[in-house]
Structures are given as structure tokens and as C-alpha cells.
Design a protein around this motif. Structure first.
Motif, short mmCIF file in Angstrom:
data_model
loop_
_atom_site.label_atom_id
_atom_site.label_comp_id
_atom_site.label_asym_id
_atom_site.label_seq_id
_atom_site.Cartn_x
_atom_site.Cartn_y
_atom_site.Cartn_z
N ILE B 239 0.84 -1.19 0.00
CA ILE B 239 0.00 0.00 0.00
C ILE B 239 0.88 1.26 0.00
O ILE B 239 1.83 1.38 0.76
CB ILE B 239 -0.90 -0.01 1.24
N GLN B 240 0.56 2.20 -0.88
CA GLN B 240 1.39 3.40 -1.02
C GLN B 240 0.71 4.61 -0.40
O GLN B 240 -0.51 4.71 -0.42
CB GLN B 240 1.61 3.67 -2.51
N PRO B 241 1.50 5.55 0.15
CA PRO B 241 0.92 6.82 0.54
C PRO B 241 0.38 7.51 -0.72
O PRO B 241 0.92 7.26 -1.81
CB PRO B 241 2.11 7.62 1.11
N PRO B 242 -0.64 8.34 -0.65
CA PRO B 242 -1.29 8.83 0.56
C PRO B 242 -2.47 7.98 1.04
O PRO B 242 -3.34 8.51 1.71
CB PRO B 242 -1.78 10.21 0.11
N THR B 243 -2.50 6.69 0.69
CA THR B 243 -3.58 5.84 1.20
C THR B 243 -3.60 5.92 2.72
O THR B 243 -2.54 5.81 3.35
CB THR B 243 -3.33 4.37 0.79
N PRO B 244 -4.76 6.10 3.33
CA PRO B 244 -4.80 6.23 4.80
C PRO B 244 -4.67 4.87 5.48
O PRO B 244 -5.60 4.38 6.09
CB PRO B 244 -6.16 6.87 5.06
N GLU B 245 -3.51 4.26 5.35
CA GLU B 245 -3.23 3.00 6.03
C GLU B 245 -2.17 3.33 7.07
O GLU B 245 -1.27 4.13 6.81
CB GLU B 245 -2.74 1.96 5.01
N TRP B 246 -2.23 2.68 8.25
CA TRP B 246 -1.37 3.11 9.36
C TRP B 246 0.12 3.00 9.05
O TRP B 246 0.90 3.91 9.34
CB TRP B 246 -1.72 2.32 10.63
N GLY B 247 0.54 1.87 8.45
CA GLY B 247 1.96 1.69 8.16
C GLY B 247 2.47 2.76 7.19
O GLY B 247 3.54 3.34 7.38
N ALA B 248 1.66 3.02 6.15
CA ALA B 248 2.04 4.04 5.17
C ALA B 248 2.10 5.42 5.83
O ALA B 248 2.94 6.25 5.50
CB ALA B 248 1.04 4.04 4.01
N MET B 249 1.20 5.64 6.81
CA MET B 249 1.19 6.94 7.51
C MET B 249 2.43 7.09 8.38
O MET B 249 3.00 8.18 8.48
CB MET B 249 -0.07 7.07 8.35
N ILE B 250 2.85 5.98 9.02
CA ILE B 250 4.06 6.05 9.86
C ILE B 250 5.26 6.34 8.97
O ILE B 250 6.15 7.11 9.33
CB ILE B 250 4.26 4.73 10.63
N ARG B 251 5.26 5.74 7.76
CA ARG B 251 6.35 5.99 6.82
C ARG B 251 6.44 7.49 6.52
O ARG B 251 7.52 8.07 6.53
CB ARG B 251 6.07 5.21 5.53
N GLN B 252 5.27 8.10 6.26
CA GLN B 252 5.25 9.54 5.99
C GLN B 252 5.72 10.32 7.21
O GLN B 252 6.45 11.30 7.10
CB GLN B 252 3.83 9.99 5.69
N GLY B 253 5.26 9.86 8.39
CA GLY B 253 5.56 10.60 9.61
C GLY B 253 7.00 10.46 10.05
O GLY B 253 7.52 11.31 10.78
N ALA B 254 7.68 9.37 9.61
CA ALA B 254 9.04 9.09 10.10
C ALA B 254 9.98 10.26 9.86
O ALA B 254 10.74 10.65 10.72
CB ALA B 254 9.57 7.83 9.43
N GLU B 255 9.88 10.86 8.66
CA GLU B 255 10.82 11.93 8.34
C GLU B 255 10.54 13.21 9.15
O GLU B 255 11.43 13.99 9.41
CB GLU B 255 10.80 12.23 6.84
N PHE B 256 9.25 13.38 9.54
CA PHE B 256 8.90 14.59 10.30
C PHE B 256 9.19 14.43 11.79
O PHE B 256 9.35 15.40 12.50
CB PHE B 256 7.42 14.93 10.10
N MET B 257 9.22 13.16 12.24
CA MET B 257 9.30 12.91 13.68
C MET B 257 10.54 13.53 14.30
O MET B 257 10.46 14.15 15.35
CB MET B 257 9.26 11.41 13.92
N VAL B 258 11.69 13.36 13.64
CA VAL B 258 12.92 13.88 14.22
C VAL B 258 13.04 15.39 14.04
O VAL B 258 14.00 16.00 14.50
CB VAL B 258 14.17 13.18 13.65
N ASN B 259 12.06 16.01 13.34
CA ASN B 259 12.04 17.47 13.27
C ASN B 259 11.03 18.05 14.25
O ASN B 259 10.83 19.26 14.27
CB ASN B 259 11.68 17.94 11.86
N GLY B 260 10.37 17.17 14.99
CA GLY B 260 9.43 17.67 16.00
C GLY B 260 7.98 17.60 15.58
O GLY B 260 7.10 17.84 16.40
N GLN B 261 7.70 17.29 14.30
CA GLN B 261 6.29 17.16 13.91
C GLN B 261 5.84 15.72 14.16
O GLN B 261 5.59 14.96 13.25
CB GLN B 261 6.08 17.54 12.44
#
Lengths: 332, 299
Positions: B239-261
Motif C-alpha cells: 500500500i502506497q501513501p497517501p492511502t490512509p493506512e497506518w503503516g504508510a502513515m508512519i512511513r510519511q511521519g518518520a521523516e517529520f518525527m525527528v524534526n518535531g512534527q
């Protein structure tokens, strides 16, 4: 027993190689198109195909491939354009460093907790440890790694960023073992060793948490079974002091627990690759994941072969350990 | 005798009372399984009522509101495309159930017949099947799933099929073990003497007696299916982003996490943990309940 294990392993290894070989070749990805480029003519594509040996029948290809593998040649990665055997060999110590430290820490925590839970069956310690280990079972490996980075790097600032095995500002030590920590110590370079340790801590904790959950669960189950066995009941009935009874339980748990940790190790190589992926660790796991994601045939083959050989080696070591722990096994 | 009412007629306990009595019994023996069940119910409720519960369209991007933190308008904030994370997390529960349920059904419908046959026939066929099952057990399932999905082509259908097939060996093993113990019992023998064909003995006589162990595993396997499908999506396979699937969402979020988002990745991650935990807790209780060997649990 050892010989039997080795003899049985050969068809298994060939089967695994055959399975991945066919899987990759029958799959949707065509390396020829990738290598020849979008502007290649039909003849050029055929030339590349013949160069790679991909124009021969599949079984002939497999047979030739098997011959190469026996000679230690798995092929060339078309991402790194290097021999896959070399690529993997130089990454093995990198993954082992992470995996072994992590599982060691996981066992040091998991085994005593599991034993204590068994001795305190149905008391609060048992329930709490069971709950925590369920949580450990449920947290996705990569998310745990991300969480650790978020808390200890971003929020608290205690840890360096998860980018590789050593600070980018420090040049790596001369390679002896492949572990920056050990090589740094060997070279007498404390700064290198300190940086290597700092990079190691978070991924090791991640591996330890992932490995400890099943260790707690199984150690508890193993010890409970032994506690309820006839010989322990007999020891109790004979009036042995409880420490002596505990010692009997511990001694009899050691073999099954060792075997379990061994089998767990073979499965953990998969989870560790996810941790490597998040921490940009650069070991075999990350190499294999990238190969799978980008369709690098030879590298996927090499990775799969590595996993199979790794589990074989682990099983042999476990067998040997069991021989040491359990004199009865020698007779079999 | 205690059930006798004053007028002497036996007091009928209604079905509801009986079921309630069982629930009370289970919750006393294994409170975790009840908590797990409540968590699964909660997510089931989210999945069913998702269109009513979602305040926004889960894939509607708002370019004016990229990466804004949690607020009254967007409880879980917005992601890198300006999509509402809260709505996406709710919608993700549909993917989790939509994968877990068919995966377990596929695994059961492959694993049970093979397990029945293997255990009943024995001999070389059984030996060969068990070697294959063992090979599956030795190999890390995540890597196997990844490699097969990558080769088969990343579509949702392939993800479900591959995970379902890879999960079948567990059921083969459990069912086979039960059949081995039942194979020589008299009800099988009498079935044979009366002239039943093999398939009738397998599916009519053996199956009802051998299925408990497999059923005990279902919830834990559902947990595994949810986890592994999210892992595939996290790695960008399936499943690819931007599909609202949890794993794909974590993938998107991973890059923002270490910037504080953190909200982009943390909320779907917490939902994923909770759901997997729910299935695991429920499964733990289920195993205790259906597996008499585990029930005694020492002492």
C-alpha cells in the motif's frame, strides 16, 4: 545429531535457493530493461539478456547459478556494481554486533523476569510482566525504533541522530573485525570507541525490547511446566528446602530456554533489518531490505542465502551448547 | 438442585443468562482477554462508522494547513500534504480489518485441509509437508512476505494473498498435531468400517474434533497480519501513501518525527499498537480457554 542436521540442511538450502531464484525470475521485475535503459533497441536488450545468461531456460539458469554459489559467487549487485558475496561478507559483523548485543541484553532481562514470573505464578509480578511482554509483542519493530529516536534524540537530546554507526565528523578506524567499537579500541582511539558506543545504544535497546518479550513468555512457560512436573513435586514432598527446589527448576530450564533463544535469534534477523533500516545502520539487514525494495536480484539471493546459513550456524551452536548443558543428550 | 424453583419445576436459564455467565467466568479467569475484546470492538466500531466519525475526507489535501499541530479543528494535526490525521487514523482501521480478516480466512482454509490430510495419512507425504512447514518456521516471516510481495507486484490483493499463504503453515502444524492424537481413536475406525470416504472422515469426523487448537490461534494470527501488512506499507511495498493506512502513515511521519512534527507518525503508530495489542490480549485469553493443556498453567 550434528551430522544429521548438516545432511538435512543441504536439501533445505537448495530448496530455499530454488524458491527465491524462481520467485525473483518469475516476478514482475525485469533487470534487463533496467540495465539496458529506456532508449535501448530490441537487439541491445537481447545482447544484455544474453550477457546476463537470462536467455537460457530457467532450469539451466538455476543449475549454472548453483554451480557459481558453491564456488562462493552469488553474482553482482546492480546497485553497488560489486560482488554480492563481498558486499555481504563485509556487512555481517555490522549486523552481528547489533544483533548479539541486543539479544544478550534481552536475555539478561528476559530470562530472570520469566523465571520470577513462573515462581510467582498468578501473583502481581506475573500479571504485570505478562502485560508488558504482550505490549512488547504488539509494538511494531520500526515504530519502536522511531519512538526511541524521537524521545532520546529529539526530545531529550541524549542520543546522537540515527545516521549510521559512527558520528559523521569522525573518520572510521582501520578495519580489523568490522565493528567500529572493537576496531576503535584496538586502534587505541577512544573517541572512535565512544562515538561507536553512543550510536549503538539506541538500536541495541530496540533489539533488546523486541527480543525480551518472547523470551519472558517462553521462559515462564518452560519454568511453569517444570515446576508442575512430577520430579519437582517429589522434591518438594521430600522436604527439600525451597532454594534447592528452585535450583532443580533452574537447571532443568536451562536447556529448553537456550534452545528457544537460539530459534528466536534466527527469526530476529528479520526484525533487526527493520531496526537497521530506521537507524541507517548499513548492515546485511538494511542491504537485504534495499535489495528487495529495488529489485536487485543477485543481492536478494545473497541475503536469503545469508539468512539460511545464519540459522543453520545458530542451530549447530545451539546443539553444541545443549550437549554441554545436558549430558543426557550425548547418548542420543 | 439449586436451580429448582419453589413450585418444583426446573428453572430455565435463558440463553442470555448462560452467555452472560460464561462471560463473567472468562473475565474472572482472564481479564486481559476481555480488555482485548473491548479494544477490538472499539476498532470495529471505528471501522464500521468511519464515514460518520471522520470530520474530514481522509485524502483531501489542504495546502494551506500543511504540518499544523494538534488543534481544536484538527485533533491529531495535519500531515505533510495537509490531510487531517484524525480522519486518516479512523479510516486506517478499515484497512486493518480488511486485511486481517481475509488473511486469517485464507490461512485457515489452506492450513486446515493440509493439516488434516497430513496428520491422517502420515508416512512420506506427512514427512514432506512437515519439512516444508519447518522451512517456513526457520525463515524470518517478514523477509519472506517482503520478497514475495515485491516479486508478485505490490497490490492490496497480493498483500492479502501472500500474508494469508505464509500464515497457513502455523495452522497446518496445529491441526496436524491434533489429528495425530485422534487418528487411531475408535470413532475414526468405525467411520472407516462403515465405508466413509477419506474426505468425509477428514471433514465430518476429524475436523470438529481437531479445530479447537486452530481456532485458539486465530486472534494472535490476526494481530500478526495487521502488524506485517503495516510493516510492508512502512517499507513502501504494497500500500502506497497517501492511502490512509497506518503503516504508510508512519512511513510519511518518520521523516517529520525527528524534526518535531511528531503527530504525523505517532497517532497512527499508537492506533496500530493498540489494535495489535487488542488482538494479542484477546488471543492470549482464547488460547487459555480453548487449549486445556495451557489452562492448568502449573501448580
Amino acid at each position: 545429531m550434528l551430522m544429521r542436521r548438516l545432511v538435512l540442511a543441504i536439501p533445505l538450502l537448495i530448496g530455499i535457493l530454488f524458491f527465491t531464484f524462481m520467485l525473483i525470475r518469475l516476478g514482475g521485475q525485469d533487470p534487463v530493461g533496467l540495465l539496458a535503459g529506456p532508449t535501448a533497441t530490441t537487439e541491445e536488450i537481447e545482447i544484455v539478456r544474453a550477457e546476463l545468461g537470462l536467455d537460457k531456460p530457467l532450469f539451466t539458469q538455476f543449475w549454472l547459478f548453483l554451480g557459481d554459489v558453491v564456488q562462493g559467487d552469488i553474482g553482482k549487485s546492480w546497485i553497488s556494481n560489486r560482488s554480492v558475496t563481498l558486499d555481504i561478507l563485509e556487512r555481517i559483523p555490522i549486523t552481528l554486533e547489533l544483533l548479539l548485543w541486543g539479544v544478550a541484553l534481552g536475555s539478561v532481562i528476559g530470562v530472570p523476569v520469566g523465571l520470577r514470573a513462573a515462581f510467582r505464578h498468578d501473583k502481581w509480578f506475573d500479571h504485570i510482566s505478562r502485560g508488558i511482554s504482550l505490549l512488547g509483542f504488539s509494538i511494531p519493530t520500526y515504530f519502536l525504533a522511531l519512538l526511541l529516536l524521537f524521545v532520546f534524540f529529539f526530545l531529550l537530546g541524549w542520543s546522537p541522530p540515527g545516521m549510521g554507526r559512527i558520528s559523521l565528523l569522525i573518520s572510521p578506524p582501520p578495519t580489523v573485525t568490522g565493528s567500529y567499537l572493537i576496531d576503535g579500541l584496538l586502534a587505541g582511539d577512544l573517541e572512535v570507541a565512544r562515538s561507536a558506543v553512543a550510536q549503538l545504544i539506541l538500536p541495541i535497546i530496540a533489539v533488546a525490547i523486541i527480543s525480551a518479550a518472547p523470551i519472558v513468555k517462553h521462559t515462564r512457560a518452560i519454568a511453569l511446566e517444570i515446576i508442575s512436573s512430577d520430579f519437582v513435586r517429589f522434591a518438594r514432598a521430600s522436604g527439600l528446602p525451597s532454594e534447592k527446589v528452585s535450583r532443580i527448576v533452574l537447571k532443568n530450564s536451562s536447556t529448553p530456554v537456550t534452545t528457544f533463544i537460539g530459534t528466536e535469534l534466527t527469526g530476529l534477523v528479520g526484525s533487526v533489518s527493520l531496526i537497521e533500516f530506521v537507524f541507517a545502520w548499513g548492515g546485511v539487514g538494511q542491504y537485504g531490505l534495499n535489495a528487495i525494495i529495488r529489485g536487485d536480484f543477485a543481492a536478494v539471493q545473497g541475503y536469503v542465502l545469508f539468512l539460511a546459513l545464519f540459522s543453520l550456524v545458530v542451530f549447530i551452536i545451539v546443539d553444541l551448547l545443549v550437549l554441554v548443558l545436558e549430558p543426557r543428550a550425548v547418548a542420543e | 438442585m439449586a436451580d429448582l424453583a419453589l413450585d418444583g419445576a426446573p428453572k430455565e436459564r435463558s440463553t442470555i443468562e448462560k452467555v452472560w455467565g460464561k462471560v463473567v467466568g472468562i473475565s474472572r479467569r482472564s481479564p486481559t482477554s476481555i480488555i482485548g475484546f473491548v479494544i477490538i470492538l472499539f476498532f470495529g466500531f471505528l471501522a464500521l462508522l468511519a464515514p460518520l466519525l471522520m470530520p474530514y475526507d481522509p485524502i483531501a489535501a489542504n495546502p494551506n494547513l500543511i504540518l499544523s499541530g494538534p488543534s481544536a479543528a484538527h485533533w491529531f494535526g495535519t500531515d505533510g500534504n495537509g490531510m487531517d490525521v484524525f480522519s486518516r487514523v479512523i479510516f486506517g482501521s478499515r484497512f486493518a480489518f480488511g486485511i486481517a480478516i481475509p488473511v486469517v480466512i485464507i490461512a485457515l482454509s489452506i492450513g486446515i485441509p493440509i493439516g488434516l490430510y497430513s496428520g491422517y495419512k502420515g508416512g512420506n507425504i506427512d514427512e514432506a509437508i512437515m519439512r516444508v512447514v519447518d522451512a517456513f518456521r526457520v525463515f524470518p516471516s517478514i523477509i519472506l512476505a517482503l520478497a514475495v510481495v515485491a516479486a508478485a507486484g505490490p497490490s492490496l490483493l497480493n498483500v492479502v494473498l501472500v500474508i494469508g499463504i505464509l500464515d497457513a503453515p502455523i495452522f497446518v502444524r496445529v491441526v496436524r498435531a491434533e489429528v495425530l492424537a485422534l487418528r487411531s481413536s475408535s470413532f475414526v475406525e468405525s467411520g472407516l468400517i462403515v465405508g466413509n470416504p477419506t474426505w468425509r472422515i477428514l471433514f465430518v469426523h476429524l475436523l470438529p474434533n481437531a479445530i479447537q487448537g486452530a481456532m485458539a490461534q486465530t486472534a494472535v494470527r490476526a494481530a500478526w497480519a495487521v502488524r506485517i501488512s503495516a510493516t510492508l506499507a512502512f517499507l513502501g511495498i504494497g500500500i502506497q501513501p497517501p492511502t490512509p493506512e497506518w503503516g504508510a502513515m508512519i512511513r510519511q511521519g518518520a521523516e517529520f518525527m525527528v524534526n518535531g512534527q511528531w503527530w504525523v507518525g505517532i497517532f497512527p503508530g499508537v492506533a496500530l499498537i493498540l489494535m495489535v495489542l487488542g488482538f494479542n490480549m484477546f488471543g492470549d485469553g482464547l488460547q487459555d480457554l480453548l487449549d486445556p493443556k495451557r489452562r492448568s498453567g502449573g501448580k
